[in-house]
Design a protein around this motif. Structure first.
Motif, PDB file in Angstrom:
ATOM      1  N   TRP A   1       0.820  -1.210   0.000  1.00 53.16           N
ATOM      2  CA  TRP A   1       0.000   0.000   0.000  1.00 53.16           C
ATOM      3  C   TRP A   1       0.856   1.264   0.000  1.00 53.16           C
ATOM      4  CZ3 TRP A   1      -4.633  -0.575  -1.658  1.00 53.16           C
ATOM      5  CH2 TRP A   1      -5.273  -1.785  -1.489  1.00 53.16           C
ATOM      6  N   ILE A   2       2.096   1.173   0.430  1.00 52.08           N
ATOM      7  CA  ILE A   2       2.977   2.345   0.370  1.00 52.08           C
ATOM      8  C   ILE A   2       3.272   2.685  -1.084  1.00 52.08           C
ATOM      9  CG2 ILE A   2       5.283   3.209   0.940  1.00 52.08           C
ATOM     10  CD1 ILE A   2       5.117   1.509   3.508  1.00 52.08           C
ATOM     11  N   ALA A   3       3.631   1.667  -1.874  1.00 50.91           N
ATOM     12  CA  ALA A   3       3.878   1.904  -3.300  1.00 50.91           C
ATOM     13  C   ALA A   3       2.609   2.399  -3.980  1.00 50.91           C
ATOM     14  CB  ALA A   3       4.376   0.631  -3.976  1.00 50.91           C
ATOM     15  N   ALA A   4       1.463   1.850  -3.593  1.00 53.32           N
ATOM     16  CA  ALA A   4       0.195   2.315  -4.165  1.00 53.32           C
ATOM     17  C   ALA A   4      -0.044   3.777  -3.816  1.00 53.32           C
ATOM     18  CB  ALA A   4      -0.960   1.453  -3.658  1.00 53.32           C
ATOM     19  N   GLY A   5       0.278   4.155  -2.584  1.00 50.80           N
ATOM     20  CA  GLY A   5       0.125   5.551  -2.167  1.00 50.80           C
ATOM     21  C   GLY A   5       1.030   6.489  -2.952  1.00 50.80           C
ATOM     22  N   VAL A   6       2.262   6.054  -3.207  1.00 56.01           N
ATOM     23  CA  VAL A   6       3.191   6.872  -3.997  1.00 56.01           C
ATOM     24  C   VAL A   6       2.659   7.046  -5.410  1.00 56.01           C
ATOM     25  CG1 VAL A   6       5.507   6.910  -5.018  1.00 56.01           C
ATOM     26  CG2 VAL A   6       5.220   6.295  -2.611  1.00 56.01           C
ATOM     27  N   ILE A   7       2.143   5.978  -6.001  1.00 56.01           N
ATOM     28  CA  ILE A   7       1.607   6.061  -7.362  1.00 56.01           C
ATOM     29  C   ILE A   7       0.380   6.971  -7.405  1.00 56.01           C
ATOM     30  CG2 ILE A   7       0.497   4.708  -9.196  1.00 56.01           C
ATOM     31  CD1 ILE A   7       2.460   2.427  -8.388  1.00 56.01           C
ATOM     32  N   ILE A   8      -0.488   6.851  -6.408  1.00 58.05           N
ATOM     33  CA  ILE A   8      -1.658   7.739  -6.341  1.00 58.05           C
ATOM     34  C   ILE A   8      -1.205   9.184  -6.204  1.00 58.05           C
ATOM     35  CG2 ILE A   8      -3.622   8.412  -4.896  1.00 58.05           C
ATOM     36  CD1 ILE A   8      -4.045   5.408  -4.364  1.00 58.05           C
ATOM     37  N   PHE A   9      -0.187   9.430  -5.374  1.00 53.36           N
ATOM     38  CA  PHE A   9       0.330  10.783  -5.208  1.00 53.36           C
ATOM     39  C   PHE A   9       0.869  11.328  -6.532  1.00 53.36           C
ATOM     40  CE2 PHE A   9       3.973  13.581  -4.436  1.00 53.36           C
ATOM     41  CZ  PHE A   9       3.334  14.624  -3.780  1.00 53.36           C
ATOM     42  N   ILE A  10       1.584  10.500  -7.286  1.00 51.87           N
ATOM     43  CA  ILE A  10       2.114  10.943  -8.582  1.00 51.87           C
ATOM     44  C   ILE A  10       0.976  11.317  -9.521  1.00 51.87           C
ATOM     45  CG2 ILE A  10       3.311  10.140 -10.677  1.00 51.87           C
ATOM     46  CD1 ILE A  10       5.159   8.530  -8.788  1.00 51.87           C
ATOM     47  N   TRP A  11      -0.070  10.491  -9.568  1.00 52.58           N
ATOM     48  CA  TRP A  11      -1.218  10.792 -10.431  1.00 52.58           C
ATOM     49  C   TRP A  11      -1.929  12.070  -9.993  1.00 52.58           C
ATOM     50  CZ3 TRP A  11      -2.219   9.421 -15.122  1.00 52.58           C
ATOM     51  CH2 TRP A  11      -1.715   8.237 -15.616  1.00 52.58           C
ATOM     52  N   LEU A  12      -2.093  12.257  -8.687  1.00 51.57           N
ATOM     53  CA  LEU A  12      -2.736  13.476  -8.191  1.00 51.57           C
ATOM     54  C   LEU A  12      -1.886  14.709  -8.501  1.00 51.57           C
ATOM     55  CD1 LEU A  12      -4.148  12.291  -4.760  1.00 51.57           C
ATOM     56  CD2 LEU A  12      -5.442  12.830  -6.839  1.00 51.57           C
ATOM     57  N   LEU A  13      -0.579  14.585  -8.341  1.00 49.06           N
ATOM     58  CA  LEU A  13       0.318  15.694  -8.649  1.00 49.06           C
ATOM     59  C   LEU A  13       0.266  16.046 -10.131  1.00 49.06           C
ATOM     60  CD1 LEU A  13       2.509  17.667  -7.644  1.00 49.06           C
ATOM     61  CD2 LEU A  13       4.184  15.889  -8.156  1.00 49.06           C
ATOM     62  N   LEU A  14       0.276  15.034 -10.993  1.00 44.84           N
ATOM     63  CA  LEU A  14       0.174  15.289 -12.435  1.00 44.84           C
ATOM     64  C   LEU A  14      -1.169  15.933 -12.792  1.00 44.84           C
ATOM     65  CD1 LEU A  14       1.818  12.072 -13.914  1.00 44.84           C
ATOM     66  CD2 LEU A  14       2.742  14.394 -13.930  1.00 44.84           C
ATOM     67  N   GLY A  15      -2.225  15.458 -12.157  1.00 47.26           N
ATOM     68  CA  GLY A  15      -3.542  16.062 -12.394  1.00 47.26           C
ATOM     69  C   GLY A  15      -3.586  17.507 -11.945  1.00 47.26           C
ATOM     70  N   PHE A  16      -2.977  17.801 -10.789  1.00 48.09           N
ATOM     71  CA  PHE A  16      -2.931  19.171 -10.280  1.00 48.09           C
ATOM     72  C   PHE A  16      -2.127  20.076 -11.213  1.00 48.09           C
ATOM     73  CE2 PHE A  16      -0.829  22.381  -7.567  1.00 48.09           C
ATOM     74  CZ  PHE A  16      -1.965  23.079  -7.145  1.00 48.09           C
ATOM     75  N   LEU A  17      -0.975  19.587 -11.664  1.00 46.51           N
ATOM     76  CA  LEU A  17      -0.153  20.380 -12.581  1.00 46.51           C
ATOM     77  C   LEU A  17      -0.861  20.617 -13.911  1.00 46.51           C
ATOM     78  CD1 LEU A  17       3.361  18.811 -11.908  1.00 46.51           C
ATOM     79  CD2 LEU A  17       2.507  21.040 -11.138  1.00 46.51           C
ATOM     80  N   LEU A  18      -1.579  19.618 -14.386  1.00 44.91           N
ATOM     81  CA  LEU A  18      -2.362  19.778 -15.602  1.00 44.91           C
ATOM     82  C   LEU A  18      -3.473  20.803 -15.411  1.00 44.91           C
ATOM     83  CD1 LEU A  18      -2.896  18.822 -18.513  1.00 44.91           C
ATOM     84  CD2 LEU A  18      -4.414  17.080 -17.542  1.00 44.91           C
ATOM     85  N   PHE A  19      -4.107  20.766 -14.246  1.00 48.56           N
ATOM     86  CA  PHE A  19      -5.166  21.744 -13.932  1.00 48.56           C
ATOM     87  C   PHE A  19      -4.609  23.167 -13.910  1.00 48.56           C
ATOM     88  CE2 PHE A  19      -7.358  24.289 -10.699  1.00 48.56           C
ATOM     89  CZ  PHE A  19      -8.649  24.326 -11.263  1.00 48.56           C
ATOM     90  N   ILE A  20      -3.453  23.348 -13.275  1.00 42.35           N
ATOM     91  CA  ILE A  20      -2.830  24.678 -13.238  1.00 42.35           C
ATOM     92  C   ILE A  20      -2.456  25.143 -14.640  1.00 42.35           C
ATOM     93  CG2 ILE A  20      -0.754  25.920 -12.477  1.00 42.35           C
ATOM     94  CD1 ILE A  20      -0.867  24.349  -9.902  1.00 42.35           C
ATOM     95  N   TYR A  21      -1.922  24.227 -15.448  1.00 46.02           N
ATOM     96  CA  TYR A  21      -1.550  24.568 -16.821  1.00 46.02           C
ATOM     97  C   TYR A  21      -2.772  25.009 -17.617  1.00 46.02           C
ATOM     98  CZ  TYR A  21       0.206  24.054 -21.567  1.00 46.02           C
ATOM     99  OH  TYR A  21       0.521  24.272 -22.873  1.00 46.02           O
ATOM    100  N   ILE A  22      -3.855  24.260 -17.505  1.00 41.81           N
ATOM    101  CA  ILE A  22      -5.076  24.601 -18.231  1.00 41.81           C
ATOM    102  C   ILE A  22      -5.677  25.902 -17.710  1.00 41.81           C
ATOM    103  CG2 ILE A  22      -7.473  23.856 -18.677  1.00 41.81           C
ATOM    104  CD1 ILE A  22      -6.373  21.000 -18.811  1.00 41.81           C
ATOM    105  N   ALA A  23      -5.638  26.107 -16.391  1.00 44.18           N
ATOM    106  CA  ALA A  23      -6.186  27.321 -15.789  1.00 44.18           C
ATOM    107  C   ALA A  23      -5.421  28.563 -16.254  1.00 44.18           C
ATOM    108  CB  ALA A  23      -6.170  27.210 -14.280  1.00 44.18           C
ATOM    109  N   ASN A  24      -4.121  28.432 -16.478  1.00 47.81           N
ATOM    110  CA  ASN A  24      -3.320  29.566 -16.937  1.00 47.81           C
ATOM    111  C   ASN A  24      -3.560  29.888 -18.400  1.00 47.81           C
ATOM    112  OD1 ASN A  24      -2.133  30.161 -14.493  1.00 47.81           O
ATOM    113  ND2 ASN A  24      -0.403  28.802 -14.846  1.00 47.81           N
ATOM    114  N   ILE A  25      -3.992  28.892 -19.177  1.00 48.17           N
ATOM    115  CA  ILE A  25      -4.278  29.120 -20.596  1.00 48.17           C
ATOM    116  C   ILE A  25      -5.591  29.882 -20.757  1.00 48.17           C
ATOM    117  CG2 ILE A  25      -4.866  27.973 -22.770  1.00 48.17           C
ATOM    118  CD1 ILE A  25      -2.871  25.822 -22.082  1.00 48.17           C
ATOM    119  N   ILE A  26      -6.562  29.560 -19.943  1.00 46.28           N
ATOM    120  CA  ILE A  26      -7.898  30.153 -20.078  1.00 46.28           C
ATOM    121  C   ILE A  26      -7.949  31.543 -19.521  1.00 46.28           C
ATOM    122  CG2 ILE A  26     -10.305  29.922 -19.405  1.00 46.28           C
ATOM    123  CD1 ILE A  26      -9.898  26.914 -19.435  1.00 46.28           C
TER     124      ILE A  26
END
Length: 125
Positions: free
Chosen positions: A100-125
Motif C-alpha cells: 500500500w505504500i507503493a500504491a500511495g506513492v503512485i496515487i500521489f504521482i497521479w494526483l500531482l500530475l492532475g494538479f499540474l495539468l489543472f494549473i496549466y489549463i487554468a493559466n491558458i484560459i
C-alpha cells in the motif's frame, strides 16, 4: 506453448519473492536494496503507474519494466544470497502481499500530475 508461458510466470513470481527476501538480507549492498525495494514494491503494488485500461501502454509496464528490473537485480544480488532467498521463496506459499505504500506513492504521482495539468489549463484560459 501455454505451458511454457505458465512456467515463465511461475518463475517470475518466484524471482520476485526471492528478491523480496533479498531486500532484507545483510549481504546485499544498499544500492541493490534500494532498487530491489522499488521493483518489488511496484510488482506488489495494487495500482500500476500506467493503468491497464490504457491500451497497449497499460500492460507494457508489467511486461517490460518488472522483468527488466528483475533481470538486473538477479545480476546485482550475490549468487549465494540469491540461492538462499530462492529457497526461502519456494518455502513460502507465494501469497502476494499488497504494498500500500507503493500504491500511495503512485496515487500521489497521479494526483500531482492532475494538479499540474489543472494549473496549466487554468493559466491558458
Amino acid at each position: 506453448m501455454m505451458q511454457e508461458w505458465l512456467q515463465k510466470v511461475k518463475q517470475l513470481k518466484r524471482e520476485i519473492f526471492a528478491i523480496y527476501f533479498a531486500c532484507k538480507h545483510s549481504k546485499v549492498p544498499w544500492y541493490t536494496k534500494i532498487l530491489a525495494v522499488c521493483v518489488v514494491g511496484y510488482a506488489f503494488s495494487p495500482i500500476d503507474l500506467i493503468p491497464d485500461i490504457i491500451p497497449i501502454l497499460g500492460y507494457l509496464d508489467d511486461l517490460i519494466l518488472v522483468p527488466l528490473g528483475i533481470m538486473l537485480l538477479v545480476r546485482m544480488i550475490p549468487a549465494d544470497v540469491l540461492a538462499e532467498c530462492r529457497q526461502q521463496a519456494d518455502a513460502t506459499n507465494n501469497s502476494k502481499p499488497k504494498n500500500w505504500i507503493a500504491a500511495g506513492v503512485i496515487i500521489f504521482i497521479w494526483l500531482l500530475l492532475g494538479f499540474l495539468l489543472f494549473i496549466y489549463i487554468a493559466n491558458i484560459i
